[in-house]
Scaffold this motif. Structure first.
Motif, mmCIF file in Angstrom:
data_model
loop_
_atom_site.group_PDB
_atom_site.id
_atom_site.type_symbol
_atom_site.label_atom_id
_atom_site.label_comp_id
_atom_site.label_asym_id
_atom_site.label_seq_id
_atom_site.Cartn_x
_atom_site.Cartn_y
_atom_site.Cartn_z
ATOM 1 N N TRP A 15 0.833 -1.212 0.000
ATOM 2 C CA TRP A 15 0.000 0.000 0.000
ATOM 3 C C TRP A 15 0.863 1.256 0.000
ATOM 4 O O TRP A 15 0.507 2.245 -0.613
ATOM 5 C CB TRP A 15 -0.904 0.022 1.234
ATOM 6 C CG TRP A 15 -1.996 -0.962 1.128
ATOM 7 C CD1 TRP A 15 -2.008 -2.224 1.621
ATOM 8 C CD2 TRP A 15 -3.240 -0.790 0.464
ATOM 9 N NE1 TRP A 15 -3.169 -2.847 1.307
ATOM 10 C CE2 TRP A 15 -3.955 -1.984 0.606
ATOM 11 C CE3 TRP A 15 -3.821 0.258 -0.242
ATOM 12 C CZ2 TRP A 15 -5.227 -2.166 0.069
ATOM 13 C CZ3 TRP A 15 -5.088 0.076 -0.766
ATOM 14 C CH2 TRP A 15 -5.770 -1.117 -0.618
ATOM 15 N N LEU A 33 -13.699 5.136 2.896
ATOM 16 C CA LEU A 33 -12.884 3.950 3.158
ATOM 17 C C LEU A 33 -13.220 3.375 4.523
ATOM 18 O O LEU A 33 -13.558 4.119 5.442
ATOM 19 C CB LEU A 33 -11.395 4.308 3.169
ATOM 20 C CG LEU A 33 -10.760 4.764 1.866
ATOM 21 C CD1 LEU A 33 -9.386 5.368 2.152
ATOM 22 C CD2 LEU A 33 -10.638 3.599 0.910
ATOM 23 N N CYS A 34 -13.089 2.066 4.661
ATOM 24 C CA CYS A 34 -13.126 1.448 5.988
ATOM 25 C C CYS A 34 -12.260 0.197 5.944
ATOM 26 O O CYS A 34 -11.970 -0.332 4.875
ATOM 27 C CB CYS A 34 -14.552 1.144 6.442
ATOM 28 S SG CYS A 34 -15.281 -0.340 5.751
ATOM 29 N N HIS A 35 -11.837 -0.251 7.105
ATOM 30 C CA HIS A 35 -11.014 -1.455 7.209
ATOM 31 C C HIS A 35 -11.880 -2.603 7.699
ATOM 32 O O HIS A 35 -12.660 -2.441 8.634
ATOM 33 C CB HIS A 35 -9.855 -1.216 8.185
ATOM 34 C CG HIS A 35 -8.951 -2.390 8.296
ATOM 35 N ND1 HIS A 35 -8.850 -3.132 9.434
ATOM 36 C CD2 HIS A 35 -8.123 -2.971 7.382
ATOM 37 C CE1 HIS A 35 -7.987 -4.114 9.239
ATOM 38 N NE2 HIS A 35 -7.543 -4.036 8.003
ATOM 39 N N ALA A 37 -11.079 -5.967 9.209
ATOM 40 C CA ALA A 37 -10.015 -6.825 9.745
ATOM 41 C C ALA A 37 -10.305 -8.301 9.508
ATOM 42 O O ALA A 37 -9.396 -9.072 9.195
ATOM 43 C CB ALA A 37 -9.827 -6.544 11.235
ATOM 44 N N ASP A 40 -9.138 -9.052 6.196
ATOM 45 C CA ASP A 40 -7.824 -8.509 5.864
ATOM 46 C C ASP A 40 -7.959 -7.651 4.608
ATOM 47 O O ASP A 40 -7.268 -7.838 3.615
ATOM 48 C CB ASP A 40 -6.792 -9.615 5.655
ATOM 49 C CG ASP A 40 -5.381 -9.060 5.448
ATOM 50 O OD1 ASP A 40 -5.091 -7.972 5.995
ATOM 51 O OD2 ASP A 40 -4.589 -9.700 4.729
ATOM 52 N N ALA A 41 -8.940 -6.707 4.659
ATOM 53 C CA ALA A 41 -9.256 -5.919 3.471
ATOM 54 C C ALA A 41 -9.589 -4.478 3.821
ATOM 55 O O ALA A 41 -9.952 -4.154 4.957
ATOM 56 C CB ALA A 41 -10.446 -6.554 2.744
ATOM 57 N N VAL A 42 -9.469 -3.638 2.803
ATOM 58 C CA VAL A 42 -9.935 -2.259 2.862
ATOM 59 C C VAL A 42 -11.118 -2.168 1.909
ATOM 60 O O VAL A 42 -11.062 -2.685 0.786
ATOM 61 C CB VAL A 42 -8.824 -1.272 2.425
ATOM 62 C CG1 VAL A 42 -9.368 0.135 2.284
ATOM 63 C CG2 VAL A 42 -7.677 -1.311 3.425
ATOM 64 N N ASN A 55 -7.708 -6.384 -0.924
ATOM 65 C CA ASN A 55 -6.905 -7.107 0.058
ATOM 66 C C ASN A 55 -5.877 -6.167 0.687
ATOM 67 O O ASN A 55 -5.174 -5.453 -0.016
ATOM 68 C CB ASN A 55 -6.215 -8.295 -0.614
ATOM 69 C CG ASN A 55 -5.403 -9.111 0.353
ATOM 70 O OD1 ASN A 55 -4.310 -8.711 0.751
ATOM 71 N ND2 ASN A 55 -5.944 -10.253 0.737
ATOM 72 N N SER A 56 -5.801 -6.170 2.029
ATOM 73 C CA SER A 56 -4.892 -5.271 2.744
ATOM 74 C C SER A 56 -3.424 -5.577 2.498
ATOM 75 O O SER A 56 -2.584 -4.694 2.554
ATOM 76 C CB SER A 56 -5.137 -5.344 4.258
ATOM 77 O OG SER A 56 -6.403 -4.864 4.571
ATOM 78 N N THR A 57 -3.094 -6.833 2.218
ATOM 79 C CA THR A 57 -1.712 -7.232 2.031
ATOM 80 C C THR A 57 -1.252 -7.055 0.583
ATOM 81 O O THR A 57 -0.206 -6.487 0.322
ATOM 82 C CB THR A 57 -1.520 -8.699 2.457
ATOM 83 O OG1 THR A 57 -1.993 -8.840 3.800
ATOM 84 C CG2 THR A 57 -0.064 -9.104 2.388
ATOM 85 N N TYR A 76 -18.450 -2.324 7.187
ATOM 86 C CA TYR A 76 -18.440 -3.774 7.114
ATOM 87 C C TYR A 76 -19.006 -4.334 8.406
ATOM 88 O O TYR A 76 -18.706 -3.828 9.494
ATOM 89 C CB TYR A 76 -17.009 -4.296 6.898
ATOM 90 C CG TYR A 76 -16.949 -5.799 6.807
ATOM 91 C CD1 TYR A 76 -17.453 -6.455 5.694
ATOM 92 C CD2 TYR A 76 -16.424 -6.562 7.840
ATOM 93 C CE1 TYR A 76 -17.426 -7.839 5.609
ATOM 94 C CE2 TYR A 76 -16.391 -7.946 7.756
ATOM 95 C CZ TYR A 76 -16.892 -8.587 6.640
ATOM 96 O OH TYR A 76 -16.876 -9.958 6.561
#
Length: 163
Positions: A15, A33-35, A37, A40-42, A55-57, A76
């Protein structure tokens, strides 16, 4: 990325150097935007009506759903695997919250409003969606927040007027 006192103590991530290029996967400018967890995504909402799960990674797109108008807010619901979008268009007189199934992308439920929707969040301790809307007419600056309980994938609405 350079930290003020030298190299950043935060580990490198896909990122960091390419956030802008990854957000280019969205259909228009990102408006929310939101996370998530659990995934494992934004989650990104855009002004063209797209809701994107990245995907956050790896920053790869995992899911996309399409709203009719600009997305003003995303959330979410962990445990339910549900995406939540608020969308609105004053020109089209549309203001709604939609609950989407994360796995299939299908609509689970939606709630329409009379005033422009500005924000939405999921409150897991209440098992409810909380949203905020407002009247942007110059002669009337009213608004309300709403709590929609998620029961059997249907929204049950409770409103509280703001003064």
């Amino acid at each position: 990325l350079e930290h003020i006192d030298g190299p950043s103590p935060v580990p490198s991530s896909p990122w960091a150097p390419s956030l802008c290029s990854r957000m280019a996967q969205c259909r228009g400018p990102v408006s929310s935007l939101c996370h998530a967890a659990e995934l494992d995504a934004v989650i990104a909402g855009d002004v063209s009506g797209g809701v994107h799960v990245l995907n956050s990674t790896t920053a790869e797109k995992q899911r996309e759903v399409c709203c009719e108008t600009a997305v003003t807010s995303v959330a979410y619901a962990p445990g339910l695997r549900a995406l939540i979008s608020a969308e609105g268009s004053m020109a089209k007189d549309i203001s709604r919250v939609t609950v989407w199934d994360m796995d299939s992308g299908a609509k689970r439920a939606e709630m329409n409003y009379g005033n422009f929707l500005c924000s939405v969040v999921y409150a897991p301790e209440l098992h409810a969606i909380v949203s905020g809307d407002g009247n942007f007419m110059k002669d009337s600056k009213a608004g309300q927040d709403a709590v929609e309980e998620l029961k059997d994938c249907h929204l049950q609405e409770k409103h509280r007027k703001l003064r």
